[in-house]
Design an enzyme around this catalytic site. Structure first.
Site, PDB file in Angstrom:
ATOM      1  N   TYR A 114     -49.972 -26.395 -55.785  1.00 21.90           N
ATOM      2  CA  TYR A 114     -48.884 -27.531 -56.438  1.00 21.90           C
ATOM      3  C   TYR A 114     -47.582 -27.101 -55.235  1.00 21.90           C
ATOM      4  O   TYR A 114     -47.776 -25.687 -55.049  1.00 21.90           O
ATOM      5  CB  TYR A 114     -48.242 -26.622 -57.505  1.00 21.90           C
ATOM      6  CG  TYR A 114     -49.761 -26.753 -58.460  1.00 21.90           C
ATOM      7  CD1 TYR A 114     -50.606 -25.919 -58.848  1.00 21.90           C
ATOM      8  CD2 TYR A 114     -49.096 -27.198 -60.103  1.00 21.90           C
ATOM      9  CE1 TYR A 114     -51.196 -25.483 -60.258  1.00 21.90           C
ATOM     10  CE2 TYR A 114     -50.126 -27.361 -61.201  1.00 21.90           C
ATOM     11  CZ  TYR A 114     -51.405 -26.351 -60.882  1.00 21.90           C
ATOM     12  OH  TYR A 114     -52.897 -26.564 -62.095  1.00 21.90           O
ATOM     13  N   HIS A 122     -47.480 -31.559 -61.561  1.00 24.15           N
ATOM     14  CA  HIS A 122     -48.482 -31.756 -61.551  1.00 24.15           C
ATOM     15  C   HIS A 122     -49.403 -31.474 -60.044  1.00 24.15           C
ATOM     16  O   HIS A 122     -48.600 -31.303 -58.999  1.00 24.15           O
ATOM     17  CB  HIS A 122     -48.875 -32.778 -61.441  1.00 24.15           C
ATOM     18  CG  HIS A 122     -48.711 -33.643 -62.798  1.00 24.15           C
ATOM     19  ND1 HIS A 122     -49.319 -33.351 -64.397  1.00 24.15           N
ATOM     20  CD2 HIS A 122     -47.689 -33.715 -63.392  1.00 24.15           C
ATOM     21  CE1 HIS A 122     -49.286 -34.506 -65.108  1.00 24.15           C
ATOM     22  NE2 HIS A 122     -48.593 -34.689 -64.966  1.00 24.15           N
ATOM     23  N   LYS A 159     -54.929 -36.863 -56.993  1.00 19.23           N
ATOM     24  CA  LYS A 159     -54.901 -35.956 -56.153  1.00 19.23           C
ATOM     25  C   LYS A 159     -55.216 -35.483 -54.268  1.00 19.23           C
ATOM     26  O   LYS A 159     -56.205 -37.093 -54.864  1.00 19.23           O
ATOM     27  CB  LYS A 159     -55.199 -34.608 -56.820  1.00 19.23           C
ATOM     28  CG  LYS A 159     -54.621 -33.755 -57.904  1.00 19.23           C
ATOM     29  CD  LYS A 159     -55.529 -32.781 -58.780  1.00 19.23           C
ATOM     30  CE  LYS A 159     -55.451 -32.846 -60.175  1.00 19.23           C
ATOM     31  NZ  LYS A 159     -54.020 -33.543 -60.583  1.00 19.23           N
TER      32      LYS A 159
END
Lengths: 214, 214
Positions: A114, A122, A159
């Site tokens: 993070y 997120h 991600k």
């Protein structure tokens, strides 16, 4: 069958120092110090001064634990997890760049990283660790279908995939200082886009991700 | 893929309070307090004041643990071992009579009991616990061959066999106070000797063993 004393003075010693009196002293010592322990599985870890430690030992409650130095702590962690040195090196590598790193329990990866506290942002990277000599990690992302599957998953969860290779550079993992000789290489894997005919790789510099276009 | 902030103020909050500065403050706080943790499996239990706790949480290291009251501790121990209430009752029963009680790892029993510290005296009793409603413990010493085998073992190791039956007397095991309603009955099993035609049983009164001849 009566008591079998250990040695000739044992009985006299026991009579001179009855268990009832030891236990009473211990009870009053625990009340006085307002003793509070840490629960650890089914054990209780208690911080005790020298006098209370003596009473605990004479009453046969628990046993003292030894203070570990860095070297012993390192060996202990290795005994719990053989890949600890590599895993710790990779963790520190990201932490030193001020990424917040958490163990991953969702994406079959090692960590998630993070940019700041998870309450604010997120996780940005799914981190997979490839360690030299670790047969399990060396089998990861070895075939194209694994890379594609992992990449596809990362796209869905929004991600990026960060692969960290830990190179021991010939150093053993016998002490924490060995880790200073290790190097960590970062690879982010991105899709090659035939439209703009560019291969895009990204490099982490500090807490920033830099996009390099070839 | 850039960072995905949680809510509209998240980015501003993160920028105003950079992780690098939080980690620096935490490092200096840990050095100042000469922080030492308890190792518990692969976790570290650390006692931290309110300011250090705040820094640990902001840097996303660990999580605070809650102080358990007696009731919660009792439920926790029950969740670890369903027979905990009976086992603890039997343990306390012997400890209150000033016997030193240790978990048994040698004789397939529950406890061994010492008249004083194990450094002074050999254990005198091998203690087997029979709990109401516990199917495993209820199958113990049920057939004559088990009783004889256990008794024979006790003779070889020069210890007496003490069987403790814990009777719940209709009380639940929902809180530590329920244990006050439990009763513990002691039975020592001895060999009937046809030579002197006496049956010898022994009774524990306080820290004494009284031999009763019938």
């Amino acid at each position: 069958m009566g008591p079998r004393w250990k040695g000739k003075d044992a009985k006299a010693k026991a009579l001179a120092d009855p268990m009832s009196s030891i236990v009473l002293q211990l009870q009053s010592s625990l009340v006085q110090s307002d003793a509070q322990g840490f629960l650890c599985g089914c054990n209780v870890l208690l911080e005790a001064g020298p006098k209370q430690t003596d009473l605990l030992l004479r009453a046969c409650f628990g046993e003292p634990i030894k203070k570990l130095n860095d070297q012993e702590l390192f060996q202990y962690m290795k005994s719990k997890k053989t890949t600890f040195p590599d895993s710790y090196k990779a963790y520190s590598h990201l932490r030193l760049k001020n990424w917040v790193v958490m163990y991953d329990s969702n994406y079959c990866a090692d960590f998630v990283a993070y940019r700041h506290h998870p309450s604010l942002v997120h996780s940005e990277f799914v981190v997979i660790l490839l360690s030299e000599g670790d047969s399990e990690s060396n089998d990861r992302l070895r075939v194209w279908s694994d890379v594609r599957g992992t990449k596809r998953l990362c796209k869905v969860i929004k991600k990026a995939l960060l692969v960290l290779s830990v190179d021991k550079n010939g150093h053993d993992a016998t002490s924490p200082s060995c880790l200073e000789g290790y190097t960590v290489t970062e690879h982010t894997i991105s899709r090659w886009s035939p439209n703009n005919a560019m291969r895009i790789t990204r490099k982490m510099i500090g807490n920033q991700v830099v996009v390099l276009c070839h």
